[in-house]
Design a protein around this motif. Structure first.
Motif, PDB file in Angstrom:
ATOM      1  N   PRO A 157       0.798  -1.238   0.000  1.00  0.00           N
ATOM      2  CA  PRO A 157       0.000   0.000   0.000  1.00  0.00           C
ATOM      3  C   PRO A 157       0.826   1.281   0.000  1.00  0.00           C
ATOM      4  O   PRO A 157       0.364   2.311  -0.506  1.00  0.00           O
ATOM      5  CB  PRO A 157      -0.825  -0.134   1.286  1.00  0.00           C
ATOM      6  N   ILE A 158       2.036   1.229   0.549  1.00  0.00           N
ATOM      7  CA  ILE A 158       2.889   2.424   0.514  1.00  0.00           C
ATOM      8  C   ILE A 158       3.356   2.691  -0.908  1.00  0.00           C
ATOM      9  O   ILE A 158       3.383   3.843  -1.374  1.00  0.00           O
ATOM     10  CB  ILE A 158       4.082   2.261   1.477  1.00  0.00           C
ATOM     11  N   ASP A 159       3.712   1.643  -1.634  1.00  0.00           N
ATOM     12  CA  ASP A 159       4.112   1.814  -3.030  1.00  0.00           C
ATOM     13  C   ASP A 159       2.923   2.256  -3.887  1.00  0.00           C
ATOM     14  O   ASP A 159       3.074   3.075  -4.807  1.00  0.00           O
ATOM     15  CB  ASP A 159       4.696   0.513  -3.579  1.00  0.00           C
ATOM     16  N   LEU A 160       1.746   1.731  -3.611  1.00  0.00           N
ATOM     17  CA  LEU A 160       0.537   2.182  -4.307  1.00  0.00           C
ATOM     18  C   LEU A 160       0.327   3.670  -4.090  1.00  0.00           C
ATOM     19  O   LEU A 160       0.042   4.421  -5.039  1.00  0.00           O
ATOM     20  CB  LEU A 160      -0.678   1.396  -3.795  1.00  0.00           C
ATOM     21  N   THR A 161       0.493   4.129  -2.857  1.00  0.00           N
ATOM     22  CA  THR A 161       0.294   5.544  -2.538  1.00  0.00           C
ATOM     23  C   THR A 161       1.330   6.412  -3.246  1.00  0.00           C
ATOM     24  O   THR A 161       1.006   7.477  -3.770  1.00  0.00           O
ATOM     25  CB  THR A 161       0.362   5.752  -1.019  1.00  0.00           C
ATOM     26  N   THR A 162       2.580   5.971  -3.256  1.00  0.00           N
ATOM     27  CA  THR A 162       3.632   6.709  -3.964  1.00  0.00           C
ATOM     28  C   THR A 162       3.283   6.856  -5.436  1.00  0.00           C
ATOM     29  O   THR A 162       3.416   7.943  -6.019  1.00  0.00           O
ATOM     30  CB  THR A 162       4.977   5.985  -3.818  1.00  0.00           C
ATOM     31  N   ALA A 163       2.817   5.771  -6.048  1.00  0.00           N
ATOM     32  CA  ALA A 163       2.453   5.819  -7.464  1.00  0.00           C
ATOM     33  C   ALA A 163       1.283   6.768  -7.707  1.00  0.00           C
ATOM     34  O   ALA A 163       1.279   7.544  -8.674  1.00  0.00           O
ATOM     35  CB  ALA A 163       2.109   4.416  -7.957  1.00  0.00           C
ATOM     36  N   LEU A 164       0.280   6.740  -6.836  1.00  0.00           N
ATOM     37  CA  LEU A 164      -0.876   7.623  -6.987  1.00  0.00           C
ATOM     38  C   LEU A 164      -0.468   9.091  -6.892  1.00  0.00           C
ATOM     39  O   LEU A 164      -0.906   9.938  -7.687  1.00  0.00           O
ATOM     40  CB  LEU A 164      -1.925   7.305  -5.916  1.00  0.00           C
ATOM     41  N   LEU A 165       0.377   9.419  -5.916  1.00  0.00           N
ATOM     42  CA  LEU A 165       0.776  10.807  -5.723  1.00  0.00           C
ATOM     43  C   LEU A 165       1.653  11.303  -6.871  1.00  0.00           C
ATOM     44  O   LEU A 165       1.547  12.457  -7.302  1.00  0.00           O
ATOM     45  CB  LEU A 165       1.496  10.966  -4.388  1.00  0.00           C
ATOM     46  N   LEU A 166       2.532  10.441  -7.375  1.00  0.00           N
ATOM     47  CA  LEU A 166       3.403  10.847  -8.478  1.00  0.00           C
ATOM     48  C   LEU A 166       2.601  11.058  -9.761  1.00  0.00           C
ATOM     49  O   LEU A 166       2.841  12.026 -10.494  1.00  0.00           O
ATOM     50  CB  LEU A 166       4.503   9.807  -8.691  1.00  0.00           C
ATOM     51  N   ILE A 167       1.653  10.171 -10.050  1.00  0.00           N
ATOM     52  CA  ILE A 167       0.890  10.356 -11.288  1.00  0.00           C
ATOM     53  C   ILE A 167      -0.001  11.594 -11.181  1.00  0.00           C
ATOM     54  O   ILE A 167      -0.275  12.255 -12.200  1.00  0.00           O
ATOM     55  CB  ILE A 167       0.059   9.086 -11.605  1.00  0.00           C
ATOM     56  N   PHE A 168      -0.437  11.936  -9.982  1.00  0.00           N
ATOM     57  CA  PHE A 168      -1.188  13.183  -9.800  1.00  0.00           C
ATOM     58  C   PHE A 168      -0.350  14.370 -10.255  1.00  0.00           C
ATOM     59  O   PHE A 168      -0.850  15.268 -10.948  1.00  0.00           O
ATOM     60  CB  PHE A 168      -1.589  13.345  -8.332  1.00  0.00           C
ATOM     61  N   MET A 169       0.939  14.392  -9.853  1.00  0.00           N
ATOM     62  CA  MET A 169       1.805  15.502 -10.226  1.00  0.00           C
ATOM     63  C   MET A 169       2.005  15.583 -11.735  1.00  0.00           C
ATOM     64  O   MET A 169       2.200  16.664 -12.293  1.00  0.00           O
ATOM     65  CB  MET A 169       3.186  15.357  -9.549  1.00  0.00           C
ATOM     66  N   VAL A 170       1.947  14.450 -12.410  1.00  0.00           N
ATOM     67  CA  VAL A 170       2.192  14.420 -13.846  1.00  0.00           C
ATOM     68  C   VAL A 170       1.009  14.985 -14.628  1.00  0.00           C
ATOM     69  O   VAL A 170       1.194  15.715 -15.604  1.00  0.00           O
ATOM     70  CB  VAL A 170       2.497  12.977 -14.303  1.00  0.00           C
ATOM     71  N   VAL A 171      -0.223  14.687 -14.222  1.00  0.00           N
ATOM     72  CA  VAL A 171      -1.391  15.044 -15.030  1.00  0.00           C
ATOM     73  C   VAL A 171      -2.160  16.252 -14.506  1.00  0.00           C
ATOM     74  O   VAL A 171      -3.016  16.780 -15.212  1.00  0.00           O
ATOM     75  CB  VAL A 171      -2.356  13.841 -15.151  1.00  0.00           C
ATOM     76  N   THR A 172      -1.872  16.706 -13.290  1.00  0.00           N
ATOM     77  CA  THR A 172      -2.676  17.791 -12.714  1.00  0.00           C
ATOM     78  C   THR A 172      -2.565  19.068 -13.541  1.00  0.00           C
ATOM     79  O   THR A 172      -1.483  19.421 -14.031  1.00  0.00           O
ATOM     80  CB  THR A 172      -2.250  18.071 -11.258  1.00  0.00           C
ATOM     81  N   PRO A 173      -3.683  19.803 -13.690  1.00  0.00           N
ATOM     82  CA  PRO A 173      -3.625  21.066 -14.437  1.00  0.00           C
ATOM     83  C   PRO A 173      -3.186  22.252 -13.577  1.00  0.00           C
ATOM     84  O   PRO A 173      -2.839  23.297 -14.112  1.00  0.00           O
ATOM     85  CB  PRO A 173      -5.074  21.256 -14.897  1.00  0.00           C
ATOM     86  N   ARG A 174      -3.242  22.100 -12.263  1.00  0.00           N
ATOM     87  CA  ARG A 174      -2.906  23.224 -11.383  1.00  0.00           C
ATOM     88  C   ARG A 174      -2.069  22.703 -10.223  1.00  0.00           C
ATOM     89  O   ARG A 174      -2.387  21.677  -9.622  1.00  0.00           O
ATOM     90  CB  ARG A 174      -4.165  23.927 -10.868  1.00  0.00           C
ATOM     91  N   LEU A 175      -0.984  23.413  -9.925  1.00  0.00           N
ATOM     92  CA  LEU A 175      -0.081  22.939  -8.882  1.00  0.00           C
ATOM     93  C   LEU A 175       0.811  24.083  -8.435  1.00  0.00           C
ATOM     94  O   LEU A 175       1.283  24.870  -9.251  1.00  0.00           O
ATOM     95  CB  LEU A 175       0.770  21.777  -9.433  1.00  0.00           C
ATOM     96  N   GLY A 176       1.015  24.182  -7.110  1.00  0.00           N
ATOM     97  CA  GLY A 176       2.026  25.062  -6.565  1.00  0.00           C
ATOM     98  C   GLY A 176       3.233  24.221  -6.176  1.00  0.00           C
ATOM     99  O   GLY A 176       3.119  23.006  -5.976  1.00  0.00           O
ATOM    100  N   ALA A 177       4.381  24.847  -6.039  1.00  0.00           N
ATOM    101  CA  ALA A 177       5.596  24.098  -5.731  1.00  0.00           C
ATOM    102  C   ALA A 177       5.444  23.255  -4.476  1.00  0.00           C
ATOM    103  O   ALA A 177       6.006  22.163  -4.365  1.00  0.00           O
ATOM    104  CB  ALA A 177       6.776  25.057  -5.591  1.00  0.00           C
ATOM    105  N   GLN A 178       4.646  23.743  -3.517  1.00  0.00           N
ATOM    106  CA  GLN A 178       4.491  23.010  -2.256  1.00  0.00           C
ATOM    107  C   GLN A 178       3.802  21.661  -2.452  1.00  0.00           C
ATOM    108  O   GLN A 178       3.991  20.739  -1.663  1.00  0.00           O
ATOM    109  CB  GLN A 178       3.715  23.852  -1.234  1.00  0.00           C
ATOM    110  N   TYR A 179       2.996  21.511  -3.517  1.00  0.00           N
ATOM    111  CA  TYR A 179       2.315  20.239  -3.755  1.00  0.00           C
ATOM    112  C   TYR A 179       3.309  19.100  -3.967  1.00  0.00           C
ATOM    113  O   TYR A 179       3.010  17.937  -3.690  1.00  0.00           O
ATOM    114  CB  TYR A 179       1.425  20.324  -5.003  1.00  0.00           C
TER     115      TYR A 179
END
Length: 461
Positions: A349-371
């Motif tokens: 589950p930790i690796d699943l969470t890492t993958a979910l968070l990383l793919i969010f950063m790749v496809v998100t349309p809006r993001l601040g550096a803190q994200y």
């Protein structure tokens, strides 16, 4: 920013030390890693607080929320759109302001203390013989230092509760756990082949069936339920800090040992934010009639794009209100999350969470550096082959914005911003490569350990 050179030297030295520690396989005592983390954060906190430049949102959004609590006002409404979350963190701001601590220190104290607590939590999350090495590497993580001590952004507060929820949910035993196994599906297929689909449904949903047995109390499961209560409450506090920790919930639930513990955890995950919402009239002086306005303001997310990734390529590198891009990006997030959840369904589950968070950063349309700090504790605790290129890459990009661009007046800043935001697209493939591709499944032998009843009451193992 007056102390940009000193801050840059500290950040670079920290990265070098972290890489040398990796190369030499240093495993310092946990207390030493925590002391290192305290020292560098204290230096950066005091230099940042003493600087003439202060982040705009830190001064114009977070400070009004804290002052509102100090004055007995609702932090969401009184900040005039500056604070879009529940009042948990403004309560902390208000207490520190009430103690007479100047705002330039008070706001950062909240985030720096949370980030220091994350250091031992990263060690717990990592587990195994290299736990203290991972703690040292997080203590020196340049992005964590920038976000917590320079920007004073609240990501470390959400993360400290979220990571603690993972640690509690996993409980005792091996630090490596299996994800969703196929045993239930195999048994259902076999049952349908042998008894037909109607009989199989009865065997699952009927009295004495699979679901009934999963929900029936058994001897010795009190410790499991207790883990569910505490893990859910901690995740609820993470959601009270910001809304994005919703992406951490699947991993936390999978770490719990059974269905009953997961139901309990999910209940408390929702109960804690509800508590902070309904108690606004008591602790923040919010009139009951204004609660719908508070909820509407929390849900009000402006479709600002153009800071990161693919959207700056269409906006010329400038911020823009683009509802169409924001909507397409939101759909892309949901679709990619489903795909990644399927691909990593059998992973730890930790690796699943890492993958979910990383793919969010790749496809998100809006993001601040803190994200970009969201995935750091998980990636540092369980590094992948491209973890350090990703850590260094996003840290360099963020440091350029925090330390270099802040040296210039407004017009020059905007010119630099257009180049900086468009350059972020280079980091997207690095983040994809940093996903735990080699850990998409975990041996099913690594299951949660149930502590025997005698050991639960304190007898020696």
């Amino acid at each position: 920013m007056e102390y940009a050179v000193l801050t840059g030297i500290i950040l670079v030295a920290g990265v070098v030390l972290a890489l040398v520690a990796q190369w030499r396989d240093w495993r310092p005592p946990l207390w030493a890693a925590v002391l290192v983390g305290i020292a560098v954060r204290a230096v950066l906190l005091f230099t940042a607080a003493d600087d003439a430049w202060q982040p705009v949102d830190y001064m114009e959004s977070f400070q009004p929320a804290g002052v509102a609590v100090l004055n007995g006002q609702d932090p969401v409404l009184a900040s005039e759109g500056g604070w879009h979350f529940l009042p948990t963190i403004p309560y902390m701001y208000g207490i520190l302001l009430w103690l007479g601590i100047p705002w330039v220190y008070a706001g950062r104290l909240v985030t720096v203390i949370a980030d220091i607590v994350l250091i031992p939590l990263v060690a717990k999350l990592a587990g195994g013989p290299k736990a203290s090495l991972r703690a040292l590497q997080y203590a020196l993580n340049p992005l964590a230092l920038l976000v917590a001590a320079i920007h004073g952004q609240v990501e470390p507060v959400a993360l400290v509760f979220g990571v603690a929820a993972f640690v509690v949910a996993r409980g005792p035993g091996s630090p490596h756990r299996a994800g969703i196994t196929t045993q239930v599906a195999v048994r259902l297929r076999r049952g349908m082949a042998a008894h037909g689909w109607r009989s199989s449904i009865t065997r699952v949903l009927g009295r004495g069936g699979l679901l009934h047995r999963s929900l029936t109390p058994v001897s010795g499961d009190r410790a499991d339920l207790r883990r569910g209560v505490f893990a859910g409450a901690l995740m609820g506090l993470a959601l009270c800090s910001k809304s994005w920790p919703i992406w951490l919930i699947p991993g936390m639930l999978l770490l719990l040992p059974n269905l009953r513990a997961r139901i309990v955890a999910l209940f408390f995950t929702g109960l804690v934010p509800l508590f902070f919402l309904v108690t606004l009239p008591i602790f923040a002086g919010t009139p009951l009639s204004d609660l719908p306005k508070v909820i509407a303001e929390i849900q009000n997310i402006r479709p600002i794009v153009g800071e990161w990734g693919w959207t700056p390529q269409f906006t010329g590198g400038d911020w823009a209100l683009e509802p169409t891009m924001a909507k397409l990006g939101t759909y892309a997030i949901y679709l990619s999350m489903i795909v990644v959840a399927y691909l990593w369904r059998r992973a730890d589950p930790i690796d699943l969470t890492t993958a979910l968070l990383l793919i969010f950063m790749v496809v998100t349309p809006r993001l601040g550096a803190q994200y970009l700090l969201w995935f750091m504790p998980f990636l540092v605790a369980r590094p992948t082959r491209f973890a350090w290129p990703a850590i260094i890459g996003v840290s360099l990009w963020s440091a350029y914005g925090y330390l270099y661009m802040t040296q210039f007046e407004v017009d020059t800043w905007w010119a630099l911003h257009s180049q900086w935001s468009r350059a972020s697209i280079v980091l997207l493939p690095i983040l994809v490569m940093a996903m735990p591709w080699g850990r998409r499944s975990t041996p099913e032998l690594a299951k949660p350990v149930r502590v025997p009843v005698k050991q639960q009451v304190g007898s020696p193992a």
